[in-house]
Design an enzyme around this catalytic site. Structure first.
Site, PDB file in Angstrom:
ATOM      1  N   ARG A  35       0.849  -1.205   0.000  1.00 13.42           N
ATOM      2  CA  ARG A  35       0.000   0.000   0.000  1.00 13.42           C
ATOM      3  C   ARG A  35       0.879   1.246   0.000  1.00 13.42           C
ATOM      4  N   GLY A  39       0.200   0.712   8.144  1.00  9.82           N
ATOM      5  CA  GLY A  39      -0.927   0.559   9.071  1.00  9.82           C
ATOM      6  C   GLY A  39      -1.937  -0.508   8.682  1.00  9.82           C
ATOM      7  N   GLY A 115       5.669  -7.949  -1.805  1.00  8.69           N
ATOM      8  CA  GLY A 115       6.758  -8.904  -1.608  1.00  8.69           C
ATOM      9  C   GLY A 115       6.337 -10.331  -1.883  1.00  8.69           C
ATOM     10  N   GLY A 176     -25.197  -9.613   6.770  1.00  8.27           N
ATOM     11  CA  GLY A 176     -24.336 -10.065   7.862  1.00  8.27           C
ATOM     12  C   GLY A 176     -24.469  -9.185   9.088  1.00  8.27           C
ATOM     13  N   GLY A 178     -22.741  -9.219  11.816  1.00 10.07           N
ATOM     14  CA  GLY A 178     -21.533  -9.324  12.642  1.00 10.07           C
ATOM     15  C   GLY A 178     -21.052  -7.935  13.012  1.00 10.07           C
ATOM     16  N   VAL A 179     -19.767  -7.852  13.346  1.00  9.48           N
ATOM     17  CA  VAL A 179     -19.234  -6.595  13.879  1.00  9.48           C
ATOM     18  C   VAL A 179     -19.272  -5.475  12.844  1.00  9.48           C
ATOM     19  N   GLU A 199     -29.417 -11.415   8.010  1.00 13.95           N
ATOM     20  CA  GLU A 199     -28.438 -12.317   8.627  1.00 13.95           C
ATOM     21  C   GLU A 199     -28.862 -13.769   8.421  1.00 13.95           C
ATOM     22  N   ALA A 317      -7.228  -6.527  15.593  1.00 14.20           N
ATOM     23  CA  ALA A 317      -5.954  -5.818  15.529  1.00 14.20           C
ATOM     24  C   ALA A 317      -5.087  -6.125  16.747  1.00 14.20           C
ATOM     25  N   HIS A 441     -15.804   7.305  42.751  1.00 11.67           N
ATOM     26  CA  HIS A 441     -17.198   7.699  42.552  1.00 11.67           C
ATOM     27  C   HIS A 441     -17.250   9.129  42.042  1.00 11.67           C
TER      28      HIS A 441
HETATM   29  P1  FAD Z   1      -3.702  -6.179   7.972  1.00 11.68           P
HETATM   30  O1  FAD Z   1      -4.062  -5.040   8.839  1.00 11.68           O
HETATM   31  O2  FAD Z   1      -4.694  -6.645   6.981  1.00 11.68           O
HETATM   32  O3  FAD Z   1      -2.362  -5.750   7.218  1.00 11.68           O
HETATM   33  C1  FAD Z   1      -1.769  -6.528   6.257  1.00 11.68           C
HETATM   34  C2  FAD Z   1      -0.959  -5.638   5.347  1.00 11.68           C
HETATM   35  O4  FAD Z   1      -0.141  -6.472   4.532  1.00 11.68           O
HETATM   36  C3  FAD Z   1      -1.787  -4.806   4.369  1.00 11.68           C
HETATM   37  O5  FAD Z   1      -1.451  -3.439   4.487  1.00 11.68           O
HETATM   38  C4  FAD Z   1      -1.422  -5.344   2.998  1.00 11.68           C
HETATM   39  O6  FAD Z   1      -1.366  -4.339   2.004  1.00 11.68           O
HETATM   40  C5  FAD Z   1      -0.032  -5.905   3.262  1.00 11.68           C
HETATM   41  N1  FAD Z   1       0.357  -6.976   2.357  1.00 11.68           N
HETATM   42  C6  FAD Z   1      -0.293  -8.134   2.103  1.00 11.68           C
HETATM   43  N2  FAD Z   1       0.405  -8.903   1.249  1.00 11.68           N
HETATM   44  C7  FAD Z   1       1.525  -8.213   0.965  1.00 11.68           C
HETATM   45  C8  FAD Z   1       2.628  -8.474   0.127  1.00 11.68           C
HETATM   46  N3  FAD Z   1       2.741  -9.610  -0.548  1.00 11.68           N
HETATM   47  N4  FAD Z   1       3.600  -7.541   0.039  1.00 11.68           N
HETATM   48  C9  FAD Z   1       3.496  -6.371   0.713  1.00 11.68           C
HETATM   49  N5  FAD Z   1       2.484  -6.069   1.528  1.00 11.68           N
HETATM   50  C10 FAD Z   1       1.502  -6.977   1.649  1.00 11.68           C
HETATM   51  N6  FAD Z   1     -10.088  -4.990  14.642  1.00 11.68           N
HETATM   52  C11 FAD Z   1     -10.090  -4.543  15.908  1.00 11.68           C
HETATM   53  O7  FAD Z   1      -9.391  -5.120  16.754  1.00 11.68           O
HETATM   54  N7  FAD Z   1     -10.831  -3.469  16.283  1.00 11.68           N
HETATM   55  C12 FAD Z   1     -11.618  -2.809  15.406  1.00 11.68           C
HETATM   56  O8  FAD Z   1     -12.273  -1.837  15.778  1.00 11.68           O
HETATM   57  C13 FAD Z   1     -11.648  -3.253  14.073  1.00 11.68           C
HETATM   58  N8  FAD Z   1     -12.412  -2.623  13.167  1.00 11.68           N
HETATM   59  C14 FAD Z   1     -12.409  -3.055  11.872  1.00 11.68           C
HETATM   60  C15 FAD Z   1     -13.237  -2.404  10.965  1.00 11.68           C
HETATM   61  C16 FAD Z   1     -13.271  -2.817   9.653  1.00 11.68           C
HETATM   62  C17 FAD Z   1     -14.153  -2.092   8.678  1.00 11.68           C
HETATM   63  C18 FAD Z   1     -12.429  -3.892   9.229  1.00 11.68           C
HETATM   64  C19 FAD Z   1     -12.416  -4.325   7.793  1.00 11.68           C
HETATM   65  C20 FAD Z   1     -11.615  -4.549  10.136  1.00 11.68           C
HETATM   66  C21 FAD Z   1     -11.607  -4.143  11.466  1.00 11.68           C
HETATM   67  N9  FAD Z   1     -10.835  -4.787  12.423  1.00 11.68           N
HETATM   68  C22 FAD Z   1     -10.842  -4.362  13.713  1.00 11.68           C
HETATM   69  C23 FAD Z   1      -9.980  -5.937  12.077  1.00 11.68           C
HETATM   70  C24 FAD Z   1      -8.522  -5.477  11.930  1.00 11.68           C
HETATM   71  O9  FAD Z   1      -8.447  -4.479  10.930  1.00 11.68           O
HETATM   72  C25 FAD Z   1      -7.639  -6.658  11.554  1.00 11.68           C
HETATM   73  O10 FAD Z   1      -7.807  -7.701  12.488  1.00 11.68           O
HETATM   74  C26 FAD Z   1      -6.168  -6.245  11.563  1.00 11.68           C
HETATM   75  O11 FAD Z   1      -5.945  -5.197  10.656  1.00 11.68           O
HETATM   76  C27 FAD Z   1      -5.270  -7.425  11.213  1.00 11.68           C
HETATM   77  O12 FAD Z   1      -3.952  -7.012  11.217  1.00 11.68           O
HETATM   78  P2  FAD Z   1      -2.847  -7.724  10.317  1.00 11.68           P
HETATM   79  O13 FAD Z   1      -1.572  -7.012  10.625  1.00 11.68           O
HETATM   80  O14 FAD Z   1      -2.894  -9.187  10.508  1.00 11.68           O
HETATM   81  O15 FAD Z   1      -3.278  -7.464   8.804  1.00 11.68           O
HETATM   82  P1  NAI Z   2     -18.264 -11.398  11.279  1.00 18.89           P
HETATM   83  O1  NAI Z   2     -17.700 -12.751  11.237  1.00 18.89           O
HETATM   84  O2  NAI Z   2     -18.181 -10.590  12.523  1.00 18.89           O
HETATM   85  O3  NAI Z   2     -19.808 -11.435  10.906  1.00 18.89           O
HETATM   86  C1  NAI Z   2     -20.270 -11.986   9.699  1.00 18.89           C
HETATM   87  C2  NAI Z   2     -21.753 -12.226   9.845  1.00 18.89           C
HETATM   88  O4  NAI Z   2     -22.256 -12.552   8.563  1.00 18.89           O
HETATM   89  C3  NAI Z   2     -22.094 -13.389  10.769  1.00 18.89           C
HETATM   90  O5  NAI Z   2     -23.116 -12.998  11.628  1.00 18.89           O
HETATM   91  C4  NAI Z   2     -22.524 -14.484   9.803  1.00 18.89           C
HETATM   92  O6  NAI Z   2     -23.441 -15.385  10.371  1.00 18.89           O
HETATM   93  C5  NAI Z   2     -23.134 -13.663   8.693  1.00 18.89           C
HETATM   94  N1  NAI Z   2     -23.183 -14.328   7.399  1.00 18.89           N
HETATM   95  C6  NAI Z   2     -22.250 -15.133   6.844  1.00 18.89           C
HETATM   96  N2  NAI Z   2     -22.674 -15.543   5.636  1.00 18.89           N
HETATM   97  C7  NAI Z   2     -23.885 -14.979   5.412  1.00 18.89           C
HETATM   98  C8  NAI Z   2     -24.820 -15.010   4.351  1.00 18.89           C
HETATM   99  N3  NAI Z   2     -24.595 -15.727   3.271  1.00 18.89           N
HETATM  100  N4  NAI Z   2     -25.957 -14.287   4.466  1.00 18.89           N
HETATM  101  C9  NAI Z   2     -26.198 -13.547   5.573  1.00 18.89           C
HETATM  102  N5  NAI Z   2     -25.347 -13.486   6.620  1.00 18.89           N
HETATM  103  C10 NAI Z   2     -24.209 -14.178   6.540  1.00 18.89           C
HETATM  104  O7  NAI Z   2     -17.582 -10.630  10.034  1.00 18.89           O
HETATM  105  P2  NAI Z   2     -17.524  -9.105   9.650  1.00 18.89           P
HETATM  106  O8  NAI Z   2     -18.568  -8.328  10.363  1.00 18.89           O
HETATM  107  O9  NAI Z   2     -17.496  -9.086   8.172  1.00 18.89           O
HETATM  108  O10 NAI Z   2     -16.118  -8.672  10.210  1.00 18.89           O
HETATM  109  C11 NAI Z   2     -14.914  -9.292   9.723  1.00 18.89           C
HETATM  110  C12 NAI Z   2     -13.856  -9.301  10.776  1.00 18.89           C
HETATM  111  O11 NAI Z   2     -13.433  -7.989  11.087  1.00 18.89           O
HETATM  112  C13 NAI Z   2     -14.346  -9.951  12.038  1.00 18.89           C
HETATM  113  O12 NAI Z   2     -13.582 -11.093  12.272  1.00 18.89           O
HETATM  114  C14 NAI Z   2     -14.118  -8.946  13.116  1.00 18.89           C
HETATM  115  O13 NAI Z   2     -13.443  -9.486  14.191  1.00 18.89           O
HETATM  116  C15 NAI Z   2     -13.277  -7.846  12.478  1.00 18.89           C
HETATM  117  N6  NAI Z   2     -13.828  -6.571  12.921  1.00 18.89           N
HETATM  118  C16 NAI Z   2     -13.692  -6.229  14.227  1.00 18.89           C
HETATM  119  C17 NAI Z   2     -14.248  -5.081  14.709  1.00 18.89           C
HETATM  120  C18 NAI Z   2     -14.117  -4.768  16.143  1.00 18.89           C
HETATM  121  O14 NAI Z   2     -13.305  -5.393  16.814  1.00 18.89           O
HETATM  122  N7  NAI Z   2     -14.879  -3.822  16.670  1.00 18.89           N
HETATM  123  C19 NAI Z   2     -14.992  -4.161  13.845  1.00 18.89           C
HETATM  124  C20 NAI Z   2     -15.116  -4.646  12.490  1.00 18.89           C
HETATM  125  C21 NAI Z   2     -14.525  -5.790  12.064  1.00 18.89           C
END
Ligand code: FAD
Ligand code: NAI
Length: 462
Positions: A35, A39, A115, A176, A178-179, A199, A317, A441
């Site tokens: 990217r 981050g 990479g 879905g 989920g979160v 869902e 994360a 408190h």
């Molecule tokens: P990533 O953050 O996915 O990072 C991987 C990086 O590797 C990317 O930048 C990618 O470009 C790079 N990469 C991949 N392959 C290559 C390659 N071959 N060469 C170079 N670079 C490469 N988690 C929470 O705990 N709290 C939250 O509030 C939360 N909110 C979220 C909200 C959304 C909308 C989403 C989608 C996810 C959320 N998550 C949240 C989940 C969280 O983002 C991930 O669990 C976390 O980013 C995982 O970290 P990671 O380092 O494993 O991978």
């Molecule tokens: P999720 O796994 O939390 O939820 C997916 C939902 O979609 C589930 O309820 C599942 O039963 C439903 N589902 C699956 N297939 C379906 C279908 N065919 N039709 C209807 N519903 C269906 O996944 P989500 O919300 O996409 O998040 C992905 C990841 O990102 C999660 O693992 C989560 O931990 C992480 N994340 C974490 C956040 C946080 O910590 N606050 C915020 C956002 C994402």
């Protein structure tokens, strides 16, 4: 071309935290990121931008619903969507820029580009091949796809598209419950979008403690979100910038459809390992696409490790960060340990949800003898004053030893309050230990103490 002790592929929370720990431990370290900014998913298109949008819309909700009662009269703010997106982008920029600063501060080289691993000990980026004694794959995850649903990131979007829509949609289907679905669904519901969450299962946030699920669903419904549960989405079509979502109710197989401006597909994420060359190397991958590792994050190929969303476990994360530190410490000869039993989960809805450890249902199914202490935020003075009385703290302890086995909070600052219980659990504390700890408190944290008291002789303000 250079030589390193450690090269990390991927600069998300797993990769960049690991790089910093490696550098702190005296290892010559580089990080590869494709990217334009560091981050990963979390800072660029995940945790950070979504929380910025949640914050902005929560402020709007507060102004619309509670200001007048507090004597704050006057014009309710109107939404400048472009500025809200700019605010979100600025927050992302500050955070990704911060990681770039940390890389420089810790003398970590950022090798820009995608990479691959042509052989153990080698990382290829563009035309250059770099040597590394240890390679850590932290390549993260990408949205899972759904048969019959084609994402164009305009009308049918993943979370990435949902964070940069051209305008606020009038109507939205979230697939879905989920979160992601509940957090981003909340953002748009607060902005006036008519949001329906479809869902597959008969519950929202599957796997979460049933009391929390009930309270959260009720609270979100009060905010206008609609839920269709037990519904299998058959597919989507796009015509004239509108999407039609077709689903079958699982209970009677009846088919239904909804026509909306935007569809958000939030049905989970899957590991992203494309282009790394892992198959050619013979790195073992599970049938769910996760890189297989042992307790020390070693793959089956010597010198190659993997962490974060690319391996097994919750896609969070902070889980990736903990693994990032642990793998670095292991490479440096230390003996780290990640306690997977005490990884908190937070949903940043309003009210917020914070949970750790086992749910009541799972413990009962396992036949454990437990006691449950519950305390409503209605009995907490601070919460009541701040319009945050909805919700509760629930602590589950072993019936004989009083040791805390889990906690589930829905209410104000739940995502912060949960950490008091995480620390207690890490120290093997009993509910009584929490109950006997003086809490200031008036604070929300008194509700945690009260729930701990409820595991014993009883809460005071219940
Ligand atoms: P990533 O953050 O996915 O990072 C991987 C990086 O590797 C990317 O930048 C990618 O470009 C790079 N990469 C991949 N392959 C290559 C390659 N071959 N060469 C170079 N670079 C490469 N988690 C929470 O705990 N709290 C939250 O509030 C939360 N909110 C979220 C909200 C959304 C909308 C989403 C989608 C996810 C959320 N998550 C949240 C989940 C969280 O983002 C991930 O669990 C976390 O980013 C995982 O970290 P990671 O380092 O494993 O991978
Ligand atoms: P999720 O796994 O939390 O939820 C997916 C939902 O979609 C589930 O309820 C599942 O039963 C439903 N589902 C699956 N297939 C379906 C279908 N065919 N039709 C209807 N519903 C269906 O996944 P989500 O919300 O996409 O998040 C992905 C990841 O990102 C999660 O693992 C989560 O931990 C992480 N994340 C974490 C956040 C946080 O910590 N606050 C915020 C956002 C994402």
């Amino acid at each position: 071309m250079s030589s390193y002790d450690v090269i990390i592929i991927g600069a998300g929370p797993g990769g960049y935290v690991s790089a910093i720990r490696c550098a702190q431990l005296g290892l010559k370290t580089a990080i590869v990121e494709g990217r334009d900014t560091l981050g990963g998913t979390c800072l660029n298109v995940g945790c950070i931008p979504s929380k910025a949008m949640l914050h902005a819309t929560e402020m709007l909700h507060e102004a619309e619903h509670n200001f007048a009662e507090m004597g704050l009269k006057g014009k309710t703010p109107s939404v400048d969507w472009k500025q809200m997106l700019t605010y979100k982008e600025n927050v992302v920029g500050q955070n990704t820029g911060g990681i770039e600063f940390l890389m420089k501060k810790n003398k970590i080289d950022w090798i820009k580009g995608w990479g691959s691993i042509p052989a153990a000990g080698k990382v290829k980026v563009g035309d250059d091949t770099h040597d590394a004694k240890h390679i850590i794959v932290a390549s993260g995850s990408e949205p899972a796809s759904l048969p019959g649903v084609e994402v164009d990131e305009k009308t049918v979007v993943t979370s990435t598209g949902a964070l940069e829509l051209g305008k606020i949609p009038k109507s939205m289907v979230v697939i879905g419950a989920g979160v992601i679905g509940l957090e981003l669904g909340s953002v748009y519901a607060r902005l006036g979008t008519d949001v329906t969450v479809v869902e597959f299962l008969d519950t929202i946030t599957p796997g979460m403690d049933k009391d929390i699920v009930r309270a959260l669903k009720r609270a979100l419904e009060k905010q206008g979100l609609k839920f269709v549960l037990g519904a299998a989405v058959q597919g989507t079509t796009i015509k004239n910038n509108k999407a039609t979502v077709t689903y079958k109710l699982r209970k009677d197989d009846s088919e239904h459809s909804l026509q909306v401006d935007t569809v958000l597909v939030a049905t989970g994420r899957k590991p992203f390992t494309k282009g790394l060359g892992l198959e050619d190397l013979g790195v073992a991958i599970s049938d769910r696409g996760q890189i297989k590792t042992d307790d020390h994050y070693r793959t089956n190929i010597a010198g190659i490790y993997a962490i974060g969303d690319a391996i097994d476990g919750p896609m969070l994360a902070h889980k990736a960060e903990d693994e990032g530190m642990a793998v670095a410490e292991g490479i440096a000869g230390q003996h780290p340990h990640v306690n997977y039993g005490v990884i908190p989960g937070v949903i940043y809805t309003h009210p917020e949800v914070g949970t750790v450890g086992q749910s009541e249902d799972v413990l009962k199914k396992e036949g454990r003898k437990i006691k449950v202490g519950k305390f409503s935020f209605m009995g907490n003075a601070r919460a009541k004053a701040n319009f945050m009385g909805d919700g509760f703290v629930k602590i589950i302890a072993d019936a004989e030893t009083d040791r805390i086995l889990g906690a589930h909070i829905i209410g104000p600052m739940a995502g912060d309050l949960i950490h008091e219980i995480c620390v207690a659990m890490e120290f093997g504390a009993a509910a009584e230990d929490l109950a006997r700890t003086c809490h200031a408190h008036p604070t929300y944290s008194e509700a945690v103490r009260e729930a701990a008291l409820a595991c014993g002789n009883g809460a005071i303000h219940a």
